[in-house]
Design an enzyme around this catalytic site. Structure first.
Site, PDB file in Angstrom:
ATOM      1  N   ARG A 111     -14.414  -6.125 -11.338  1.00 14.35           N
ATOM      2  CA  ARG A 111     -12.952  -5.951 -11.223  1.00 14.35           C
ATOM      3  C   ARG A 111     -12.211  -7.042 -12.002  1.00 14.35           C
ATOM      4  NH1 ARG A 111      -8.274  -5.433  -6.832  1.00 14.35           N
ATOM      5  NH2 ARG A 111      -7.691  -3.308  -7.256  1.00 14.35           N
ATOM      6  N   TRP A 125      -5.857 -10.006   3.897  1.00  9.79           N
ATOM      7  CA  TRP A 125      -6.724 -10.959   3.173  1.00  9.79           C
ATOM      8  C   TRP A 125      -7.843 -10.170   2.501  1.00  9.79           C
ATOM      9  CZ3 TRP A 125      -7.050 -16.631   4.324  1.00  9.79           C
ATOM     10  CH2 TRP A 125      -8.078 -17.250   3.639  1.00  9.79           C
ATOM     11  N   ASP A 126      -7.796 -10.134   1.184  1.00 12.45           N
ATOM     12  CA  ASP A 126      -8.756  -9.303   0.446  1.00 12.45           C
ATOM     13  C   ASP A 126      -9.848 -10.147  -0.191  1.00 12.45           C
ATOM     14  OD1 ASP A 126      -9.769  -6.953  -0.630  1.00 12.45           O
ATOM     15  OD2 ASP A 126      -7.819  -6.256  -1.342  1.00 12.45           O
ATOM     16  N   ASP A 165     -11.289   2.064   1.026  1.00  6.71           N
ATOM     17  CA  ASP A 165     -10.203   2.471   0.124  1.00  6.71           C
ATOM     18  C   ASP A 165     -10.117   3.986   0.034  1.00  6.71           C
ATOM     19  OD1 ASP A 165      -9.325  -0.034  -0.392  1.00  6.71           O
ATOM     20  OD2 ASP A 165     -10.287  -0.236  -2.346  1.00  6.71           O
TER      21      ASP A 165
HETATM   22  C1  GLA Z   1      -8.596  -3.609  -2.675  1.00  2.56           C
HETATM   23  C2  GLA Z   1      -8.139  -3.146  -1.318  1.00  2.56           C
HETATM   24  C3  GLA Z   1      -6.966  -2.201  -1.453  1.00  2.56           C
HETATM   25  C4  GLA Z   1      -5.848  -2.880  -2.221  1.00  2.56           C
HETATM   26  C5  GLA Z   1      -6.360  -3.372  -3.559  1.00  2.56           C
HETATM   27  C6  GLA Z   1      -5.328  -4.199  -4.276  1.00  2.56           C
HETATM   28  O1  GLA Z   1      -9.186  -2.577  -3.392  1.00  2.56           O
HETATM   29  O2  GLA Z   1      -9.187  -2.545  -0.618  1.00  2.56           O
HETATM   30  O3  GLA Z   1      -6.516  -1.795  -0.194  1.00  2.56           O
HETATM   31  O4  GLA Z   1      -5.323  -3.935  -1.470  1.00  2.56           O
HETATM   32  O5  GLA Z   1      -7.519  -4.183  -3.407  1.00  2.56           O
HETATM   33  O6  GLA Z   1      -5.767  -4.649  -5.493  1.00  2.56           O
END
Ligand code: GLA
Length: 746
Positions: A449, A484-485, A554
């Site tokens: 990514r 928080w990702d 997602d």
């Molecule tokens: C990830 C998360 C999504 C979103 C994207 C943003 O894929 O799972 O829900 O927040 O990042 O870049």
């Protein structure tokens, strides 16, 4: 003939001799087997019994005459202690490598003198009880080396959960090398073993698969470093003898509380005995343990039931709400998220317009997702800006503070997305701190990514992450929520900070993540924070101590979500599962809403593009949800019909005094002429009477279905009837759903 007869006595004698030799050989083989099964060849004498018990489950240990610790029993509690003593000492509890063990060990250590063996003898045990929880510690010591291994078992009585971990310590002069360090080793003895695992990929999380174990080793693991899950979730069911169902069968359910590479290993040996070893994945993670510095493994959390998977799930849910999840009984906020509504394409005006939508729907909060930061390299796609946590001036000229105010002026709270552990090479952070990044010094950078992982083992990076959160919350104290990702795993693993201890990176990374979360939680104890990792990559009880909820996937297509949410429901309580209504799937808004409602409901949709009818339906649905959310979050969950078994899914929740229940029914893709049979409900009080009402109705949203007859809102049934005869549900045709509320009438 005579000649043959003359031979008879000789043949007879020969046969007898052969028989005797056979018997003698048999006895010898058996004796050697016994001395092998019980090292030292000592009798089956129990010197001490150590009990780890909940209300219904017992894990019993015994110290043998050889001073070793054995696991004597794991299963339904027996009424009398004396009965445990009738059992055989078959399996050493926590098997070390290097002496007489021939199968997978729980622990392997190399001492300062190069000796690669460990022997663990019982030294001491202690018990402490605090409320519902009894903690038993068992200390094992090596007779030849100053090494101590402490096995700790916390038994949660009412919840029927046992949480176990191991503490390894030594007093040798230099570090010892640990190459295996299990959190738990458990033994089972049965005819057959059925393993259920949950695997997948991005947007395909929690696919359930069951198989019978065969001889040898089956491993479920991950080697991802920053997260446990992507291809495999650190959870399993192990059913004994037969496949278990929701309501029958002996089953153990286990999960590891670790937000990194994990391993769960199932070894079926020559005598059909099963070893289950769970812990951090030891792959490429040899640990050099210093003198007097305990190595504490993550917690392995498990439960047992003699009546199927439904009960073990409810055990997990109760335990998680009481102990496993931050603020497990607290409130959760319904929200409108902008990710799928705008992706990176937004500015201040567009956002404040979206606030109107949130207000109209009646949700509690607006959540601003990715794309709000970076100036030299604005975050206009996932290719730049990650790491530069300043608002993009061209997009948000008045900053976050203004957005918080605007949201509040409209009666909603404001929340924000961050991904603090990562960096884009196209960022100021990357330019300023190339030494803060995990990457091999002499190879090309490897992107996933378009980003890299920061070296969180470095205390300066920990400070940076803490400060980012702290500064934002200090400047904008009314921020009501954080997402928080963590959008990538580790590759090309090398920490500039750890230098010669490269095999520690994966372990120290996760410990550092927890260290940062400890600091954040010390200052902001209850702020709701959603755990996300490129979909459902961080769904584990190691992290959930610090987080109020998680993002399951997602993939928000409602049909896919039924399966994904179903999978998580086995191990995680509804209150933790963020289910958003989006436009990803082709189903009706009603169907998508009903699917999201079986967890923590939210939206990720353009409200201004809804029809009047859709908006009215959604407003009413939010109100219904607010009325029922306590029940959905804290009620007992019963999975009635699995989408893995039929072209439909039915699930229900019942409150504690069984006066209220809500049932969700989803028809998937039934054949045209198929008729679903009535559904027998569970968990109700047979002696109570219940009124059934269909809620969340939407005219035109679904037809009654070809065979929808029989269901009538307002009708009253006894719990006895509903559980023995059942209810014919109103949604039978493809992609239709129904939400039924059951209320006790007196
Ligand atoms: C990830 C998360 C999504 C979103 C994207 C943003 O894929 O799972 O829900 O927040 O990042 O870049």
């Amino acid at each position: 003939m005579g000649h043959k007869l003359a031979l008879l006595p000789f043949i007879n004698l020969n046969c007898k001799l052969m028989m005797r030799t056979k018997i003698l050989t048999g006895i010898l083989i058996f004796l050697s087997y016994l001395s092998f099964a019980q090292p030292g060849g000592r009798p089956n004498e129990i010197k001490k019994l150590i009990k780890v018990e909940t209300e219904r489950t017992a894990l019993i240990f015994a110290v043998g005459a050889d001073q070793k610790l054995y696991q004597l029993y794991l299963g339904e509690k027996l009424a009398s202690d004396g009965d445990y003593k009738l059992l055989n000492l078959l399996n050493e509890a926590y098997i070390p490598a290097g002496t007489d063990n021939l199968f997978e060990p729980a622990i392997r250590m190399v001492h300062n003198d190069g000796n690669p063996s460990l022997e663990l003898l019982f030294a001491d045990t202690s018990t402490a009880t605090e409320g519902d929880v009894t903690t038993t510690a068992i200390i094992l010591k090596d007779p030849k080396y100053p090494v101590e291994v402490k096995l700790v078992y916390a038994a949660f009585s009412k919840e029927n959960i046992i949480k176990t971990w191991t503490e390894i310590k030594h007093q040798e002069k230099n570090p010892v090398i640990l190459s295996n360090y299990a959190s738990a080793m458990l033994h089972l003895n049965a005819d057959k073993y059925w393993l259920t695992q949950f695997h997948g990929d991005w947007a395909k999380e929690m696919r359930m698969e069951e198989s019978q174990l065969t001889a040898g080793i089956k491993t479920i693991d991950s080697k991802l470093g920053t997260r446990a899950n992507m291809y495999a979730t650190p959870v399993f069911f192990l059913s004994k003898n037969h496949q278990s169902t929701e309501t029958s069968g002996e089953v153990i359910a286990g999960t590891l509380g670790w937000t990194g590479s994990f391993q769960m290993l199932f070894e079926l040996d020559n005598s059909n005995s099963l070893r289950m070893i769970s812990g951090i994945n030891p792959f490429a993670s040899e640990y050099h343990l210093k003198s007097n510095e305990p190595f504490i493994t993550p917690e392995f959390i498990f439960t047992y039931s003699a009546s199927g998977k439904g009960e073990v799930s409810r055990n997990f849910h109760k335990w998680a709400r009481n102990y496993g999840v931050l603020d497990g009984h607290g409130n959760r906020l319904t929200l409108l998220n902008n990710w799928e509504a705008t992706y990176f394409d937004f500015d201040e005006n567009k956002l404040t317009e979206l606030f109107d939508g949130a207000k109209e729907l009646g949700v509690d909060l607006f959540l601003l997702d990715d794309g709000w930061f970076g100036n030299k390299y604005p975050r206009s796609s996932d290719r730049s800006g990650l790491g530069d946590w300043q608002e993009t001036k061209t997009k948000l000229p008045h900053g976050i503070g203004y957005l918080v105010e605007q949201a509040e002026a409209k009666g909603i709270k404001f929340g924000i997305w961050i991904e603090p552990e990562m960096v884009n090479p196209k960022s100021e952070l990357y330019e300023k701190h190339p030494d803060w990044i995990l990457k091999l010094p002499n190879r090309d950078e490897h992107y996933y990514r378009n980003q890299l992982v920061l070296d969180l083992t470095n205390p300066q990076v920990q400070d940076f992450v803490f400060k980012l959160v702290d500064d934002m919350l200090t400047k904008n104290p009314r921020i009501g929520f954080i997402k928080w990702d963590c959008n990538r795993m580790m590759t090309n693993i090398y920490s500039p900070y750890l230098k010669e201890n490269q095999s520690h990176v994966q372990i120290e990374y996760v410990r550092s993540f927890y260290r940062v979360m400890e600091r954040i939680r010390a200052k902001y104890p209850k702020l709701p924070i959603m755990l996300c990792s490129g979909g459902g990559g961080r769904t584990d009880y190691g992290a959930l101590k610090y987080f109020t909820e998680f993002w399951p996937s997602d993939n928000t297509d409602a049909v896919e979500r039924i399966f994904i949410q179903w999978g998580y429901s086995y191990f995680f309580p509804t209150i933790t599962s963020c289910n958003h209504i989006t436009t990803m799937g082709k189903q009706s808004l009603k169907f998508r809403t009903d699917v999201a409602m079986m967890g923590k409901m939210g939206y990720d949709i353009r409200v201004n593009e809804m029809t009047k009818e859709e908006l009215e339906f959604s407003k009413a649905a939010v109100q219904n949800y607010n009325r029922l959310k306590e029940l959905i979050w804290n009620g007992d969950m019963y999975r009635i019909i699995s989408p893995y078994d039929e072209e439909r899914a039915v699930i229900m929740y019942v409150n504690e005094d069984k006066s209220k229940s809500v049932l969700f029914s989803y028809a998937l893709h039934p054949r045209a002429m198929n008729q679903f049979s009535s559904v027998r409900l569970q968990g109700l009080d047979a002696s109570k009477k219940y009124r059934i009402d269909e809620i969340n109705k939407m005219s035109g949203g679904r037809g009654p279905g070809m065979f929808g007859g029989g269901f009538q809102s307002g009708k009253i049934y006894s719990g006895d009837y509903l559980m023995k005869v059942g209810l014919s549900l109103p949604n039978n045709s493809e992609l239709t759903s129904a939400v039924i509320e059951l209320t006790e009438v007196k």
